[in-house]
Write a protein that holds these residues in place. Sequence first.
Motif, PDB file in Angstrom:
ATOM      1  N   GLU A  76     -13.944   6.290  -3.884  1.00  0.00           N
ATOM      2  CA  GLU A  76     -12.555   6.438  -3.438  1.00  0.00           C
ATOM      3  C   GLU A  76     -11.617   6.024  -4.572  1.00  0.00           C
ATOM      4  OE1 GLU A  76     -11.508   4.605   0.288  1.00  0.00           O
ATOM      5  OE2 GLU A  76     -13.552   4.810   1.057  1.00  0.00           O
ATOM      6  N   MET A  77     -10.464   6.679  -4.636  1.00  0.00           N
ATOM      7  CA  MET A  77      -9.407   6.300  -5.567  1.00  0.00           C
ATOM      8  C   MET A  77      -8.065   6.515  -4.884  1.00  0.00           C
ATOM      9  SD  MET A  77      -8.336   7.867  -9.323  1.00  0.00           S
ATOM     10  CE  MET A  77      -9.831   7.298 -10.141  1.00  0.00           C
ATOM     11  N   SER A  78      -7.167   5.575  -5.043  1.00  0.00           N
ATOM     12  CA  SER A  78      -5.827   5.740  -4.486  1.00  0.00           C
ATOM     13  C   SER A  78      -4.813   5.129  -5.438  1.00  0.00           C
ATOM     14  CB  SER A  78      -5.722   5.078  -3.107  1.00  0.00           C
ATOM     15  OG  SER A  78      -5.911   3.675  -3.201  1.00  0.00           O
ATOM     16  N   PHE A  79      -3.629   5.698  -5.434  1.00  0.00           N
ATOM     17  CA  PHE A  79      -2.522   5.062  -6.147  1.00  0.00           C
ATOM     18  C   PHE A  79      -1.212   5.419  -5.470  1.00  0.00           C
ATOM     19  CE2 PHE A  79      -3.401   8.915  -8.767  1.00  0.00           C
ATOM     20  CZ  PHE A  79      -2.166   9.556  -8.673  1.00  0.00           C
ATOM     21  N   GLU A  80      -0.227   4.549  -5.650  1.00  0.00           N
ATOM     22  CA  GLU A  80       1.092   4.753  -5.053  1.00  0.00           C
ATOM     23  C   GLU A  80       2.159   4.310  -6.039  1.00  0.00           C
ATOM     24  OE1 GLU A  80       3.621   3.830  -0.959  1.00  0.00           O
ATOM     25  OE2 GLU A  80       1.641   2.940  -1.259  1.00  0.00           O
ATOM     26  N   THR A  81       3.104   5.189  -6.299  1.00  0.00           N
ATOM     27  CA  THR A  81       4.181   4.899  -7.229  1.00  0.00           C
ATOM     28  C   THR A  81       5.409   4.393  -6.486  1.00  0.00           C
ATOM     29  OG1 THR A  81       5.275   7.054  -7.117  1.00  0.00           O
ATOM     30  CG2 THR A  81       3.397   6.858  -8.624  1.00  0.00           C
ATOM     31  N   ASP A  82       6.349   3.884  -7.255  1.00  0.00           N
ATOM     32  CA  ASP A  82       7.703   3.683  -6.744  1.00  0.00           C
ATOM     33  C   ASP A  82       8.451   5.003  -6.955  1.00  0.00           C
ATOM     34  OD1 ASP A  82       7.277   1.025  -5.983  1.00  0.00           O
ATOM     35  OD2 ASP A  82       7.602   0.342  -8.034  1.00  0.00           O
ATOM     36  N   ALA A  83       9.740   4.925  -7.199  1.00  0.00           N
ATOM     37  CA  ALA A  83      10.540   6.135  -7.424  1.00  0.00           C
ATOM     38  C   ALA A  83      10.022   6.904  -8.640  1.00  0.00           C
ATOM     39  CB  ALA A  83      12.003   5.770  -7.614  1.00  0.00           C
ATOM     40  N   VAL A  84       9.998   8.226  -8.517  1.00  0.00           N
ATOM     41  CA  VAL A  84       9.492   9.103  -9.566  1.00  0.00           C
ATOM     42  C   VAL A  84      10.521  10.191  -9.828  1.00  0.00           C
ATOM     43  CG1 VAL A  84       7.641  10.675 -10.255  1.00  0.00           C
ATOM     44  CG2 VAL A  84       7.117   8.700  -8.838  1.00  0.00           C
ATOM     45  N   SER A  85      10.625  10.576 -11.099  1.00  0.00           N
ATOM     46  CA  SER A  85      11.521  11.667 -11.485  1.00  0.00           C
ATOM     47  C   SER A  85      10.682  12.854 -11.946  1.00  0.00           C
ATOM     48  CB  SER A  85      12.459  11.214 -12.610  1.00  0.00           C
ATOM     49  OG  SER A  85      13.328  12.257 -12.990  1.00  0.00           O
ATOM     50  N   ILE A  86      10.868  14.012 -11.278  1.00  0.00           N
ATOM     51  CA  ILE A  86      10.100  15.204 -11.620  1.00  0.00           C
ATOM     52  C   ILE A  86      11.031  16.370 -11.936  1.00  0.00           C
ATOM     53  CG2 ILE A  86       8.206  14.507 -10.108  1.00  0.00           C
ATOM     54  CD1 ILE A  86       9.160  16.817  -8.232  1.00  0.00           C
ATOM     55  N   ASP A  87      10.464  17.374 -12.552  1.00  0.00           N
ATOM     56  CA  ASP A  87      11.158  18.641 -12.779  1.00  0.00           C
ATOM     57  C   ASP A  87      10.844  19.539 -11.582  1.00  0.00           C
ATOM     58  OD1 ASP A  87      12.124  21.089 -13.537  1.00  0.00           O
ATOM     59  OD2 ASP A  87      10.988  21.212 -15.412  1.00  0.00           O
ATOM     60  N   PHE A  88      11.807  19.662 -10.657  1.00  0.00           N
ATOM     61  CA  PHE A  88      11.510  20.397  -9.425  1.00  0.00           C
ATOM     62  C   PHE A  88      11.254  21.879  -9.685  1.00  0.00           C
ATOM     63  CE2 PHE A  88      12.714  22.530  -5.392  1.00  0.00           C
ATOM     64  CZ  PHE A  88      11.701  21.993  -4.606  1.00  0.00           C
ATOM     65  N   SER A  89      11.847  22.433 -10.738  1.00  0.00           N
ATOM     66  CA  SER A  89      11.603  23.848 -11.035  1.00  0.00           C
ATOM     67  C   SER A  89      10.129  24.093 -11.359  1.00  0.00           C
ATOM     68  CB  SER A  89      12.482  24.313 -12.196  1.00  0.00           C
ATOM     69  OG  SER A  89      12.159  23.627 -13.394  1.00  0.00           O
ATOM     70  N   SER A  90       9.443  23.071 -11.905  1.00  0.00           N
ATOM     71  CA  SER A  90       8.014  23.239 -12.198  1.00  0.00           C
ATOM     72  C   SER A  90       7.205  23.352 -10.909  1.00  0.00           C
ATOM     73  CB  SER A  90       7.501  22.069 -13.044  1.00  0.00           C
ATOM     74  OG  SER A  90       7.464  20.859 -12.291  1.00  0.00           O
ATOM     75  N   VAL A  91       7.679  22.694  -9.835  1.00  0.00           N
ATOM     76  CA  VAL A  91       6.987  22.777  -8.544  1.00  0.00           C
ATOM     77  C   VAL A  91       7.015  24.209  -8.033  1.00  0.00           C
ATOM     78  CG1 VAL A  91       6.997  21.969  -6.153  1.00  0.00           C
ATOM     79  CG2 VAL A  91       7.528  20.382  -8.016  1.00  0.00           C
ATOM     80  N   LEU A  92       8.152  24.901  -8.206  1.00  0.00           N
ATOM     81  CA  LEU A  92       8.251  26.290  -7.764  1.00  0.00           C
ATOM     82  C   LEU A  92       7.292  27.184  -8.540  1.00  0.00           C
ATOM     83  CD1 LEU A  92      12.134  26.570  -7.439  1.00  0.00           C
ATOM     84  CD2 LEU A  92      10.466  26.167  -5.625  1.00  0.00           C
ATOM     85  N   GLY A  93       6.917  26.742  -9.744  1.00  0.00           N
ATOM     86  CA  GLY A  93       5.940  27.482 -10.539  1.00  0.00           C
ATOM     87  C   GLY A  93       4.506  27.039 -10.298  1.00  0.00           C
ATOM     88  N   GLY A  94       4.325  26.143  -9.305  1.00  0.00           N
ATOM     89  CA  GLY A  94       2.976  25.710  -8.949  1.00  0.00           C
ATOM     90  C   GLY A  94       2.438  24.577  -9.788  1.00  0.00           C
ATOM     91  N   LYS A  95       3.317  23.859 -10.504  1.00  0.00           N
ATOM     92  CA  LYS A  95       2.885  22.732 -11.328  1.00  0.00           C
ATOM     93  C   LYS A  95       3.724  21.509 -10.996  1.00  0.00           C
ATOM     94  CE  LYS A  95       1.270  25.555 -15.208  1.00  0.00           C
ATOM     95  NZ  LYS A  95       1.338  25.782 -16.672  1.00  0.00           N
ATOM     96  N   LEU A  96       3.259  20.354 -11.457  1.00  0.00           N
ATOM     97  CA  LEU A  96       3.990  19.112 -11.256  1.00  0.00           C
ATOM     98  C   LEU A  96       4.244  18.479 -12.619  1.00  0.00           C
ATOM     99  CD1 LEU A  96       5.176  17.088  -9.240  1.00  0.00           C
ATOM    100  CD2 LEU A  96       2.949  15.964  -9.171  1.00  0.00           C
ATOM    101  N   ARG A  97       5.506  18.494 -13.038  1.00  0.00           N
ATOM    102  CA  ARG A  97       5.851  17.975 -14.359  1.00  0.00           C
ATOM    103  C   ARG A  97       6.762  16.762 -14.194  1.00  0.00           C
ATOM    104  NH1 ARG A  97       7.779  22.386 -16.437  1.00  0.00           N
ATOM    105  NH2 ARG A  97       5.793  22.994 -17.384  1.00  0.00           N
ATOM    106  N   LEU A  98       6.342  15.634 -14.780  1.00  0.00           N
ATOM    107  CA  LEU A  98       7.148  14.417 -14.750  1.00  0.00           C
ATOM    108  C   LEU A  98       8.234  14.469 -15.813  1.00  0.00           C
ATOM    109  CD1 LEU A  98       4.326  11.709 -14.432  1.00  0.00           C
ATOM    110  CD2 LEU A  98       5.741  12.634 -12.587  1.00  0.00           C
ATOM    111  N   LYS A  99       9.424  14.003 -15.465  1.00  0.00           N
ATOM    112  CA  LYS A  99      10.490  13.895 -16.467  1.00  0.00           C
ATOM    113  C   LYS A  99      10.270  12.686 -17.361  1.00  0.00           C
ATOM    114  CE  LYS A  99      14.270  16.256 -14.029  1.00  0.00           C
ATOM    115  NZ  LYS A  99      15.632  16.072 -13.450  1.00  0.00           N
ATOM    116  N   GLN A 100       9.601  11.687 -16.826  1.00  0.00           N
ATOM    117  CA  GLN A 100       9.287  10.489 -17.608  1.00  0.00           C
ATOM    118  C   GLN A 100       8.028   9.851 -17.034  1.00  0.00           C
ATOM    119  OE1 GLN A 100      13.075   8.602 -16.879  1.00  0.00           O
ATOM    120  NE2 GLN A 100      12.188   7.228 -15.350  1.00  0.00           N
ATOM    121  N   PRO A 101       7.277   9.101 -17.844  1.00  0.00           N
ATOM    122  CA  PRO A 101       6.062   8.455 -17.349  1.00  0.00           C
ATOM    123  C   PRO A 101       6.381   7.498 -16.201  1.00  0.00           C
ATOM    124  CG  PRO A 101       6.161   8.393 -19.744  1.00  0.00           C
ATOM    125  CD  PRO A 101       7.506   8.848 -19.277  1.00  0.00           C
ATOM    126  N   THR A 102       5.392   7.263 -15.370  1.00  0.00           N
ATOM    127  CA  THR A 102       5.576   6.353 -14.245  1.00  0.00           C
ATOM    128  C   THR A 102       4.331   5.510 -14.053  1.00  0.00           C
ATOM    129  OG1 THR A 102       6.231   6.229 -11.914  1.00  0.00           O
ATOM    130  CG2 THR A 102       4.700   7.977 -12.516  1.00  0.00           C
TER     131      THR A 102
END
Length: 263
Positions: A76-102
């Motif tokens: 098993e592996m789990s992780f939970e972040t606090d607030a995260v900043s992403i590029d939402f346009s990348s989600v529409l393209g089927g990817k998840l791109r972070l604006k900054q490391p978290t």
Amino acid sequence: MFGGLLGSKSPSGTDFGEQMLNAVAAQSIRHLFTKSDVVEVDVRCYPSSKLLQGSIDSFKMSGRGLVIRRQFEVEEMSFETDAVSIDFSSVLGGKLRLKQPTQAVAQVILSEDAINRAFEAELVQKRLQNVDQEALTNLSGGEPVSFRHVQLRLLPDNQVKISAETDLPNRSHIPIQLIATLGVEKRRRICFKQPQFQPDGIAPDVQGISESLSKAFAEVLDNMVDLDRFDLDGVMMRINRLETQGTQLIFSGYAQIERFPGT
């Protein structure tokens, strides 16, 4: 377009934008592993309109039956972040791109059986074959020493019992048996502290050389398990503590997430 996505609701009342983000995040995380039985993601964002700016309140992942680098099994592996900043346009393209490391709070559970199978992995075998540490070559007349049939049993209080077998130029099939206490150094290296030779079942005439080899083998193990050699693509793991619980080894720490695969 974004407004339609964010404003639409599923029958359960879950925002469609969050559903899409959950699905894309789960798919991105699966790419971290060679194999995964279950990967679940829960992305929380309130109000959901913050997704337009790429702001997420928290990001939680849990996975089971994971395989890293083809040969290392994670129960098993789990992780939970606090607030995260992403590029939402990348989600529409089927990817998840972070604006900054978290960073994320993380937990990893390994089974005793999986740990033993890991000793047969190519990456580990390379470090068990033709070892030329001075403590060993002093016993072998200068020849490198190889180890096989490594078995580890988890014990209470972070202890482990380890057995193996090796050969010397003048004697074959020498048993190795020891008990050690697991610890963590620099949040990334698993160390085997206070190794104690276990003579039970070893013939008296070989106990002396077996004890010397067992202590030297503990040094080999102590320099072998470094998380930097097992890093996931874009995710660096660090350990704050570990604990043995029955046939499980539980690591608690954090993950530094730089990016997700393919981004």
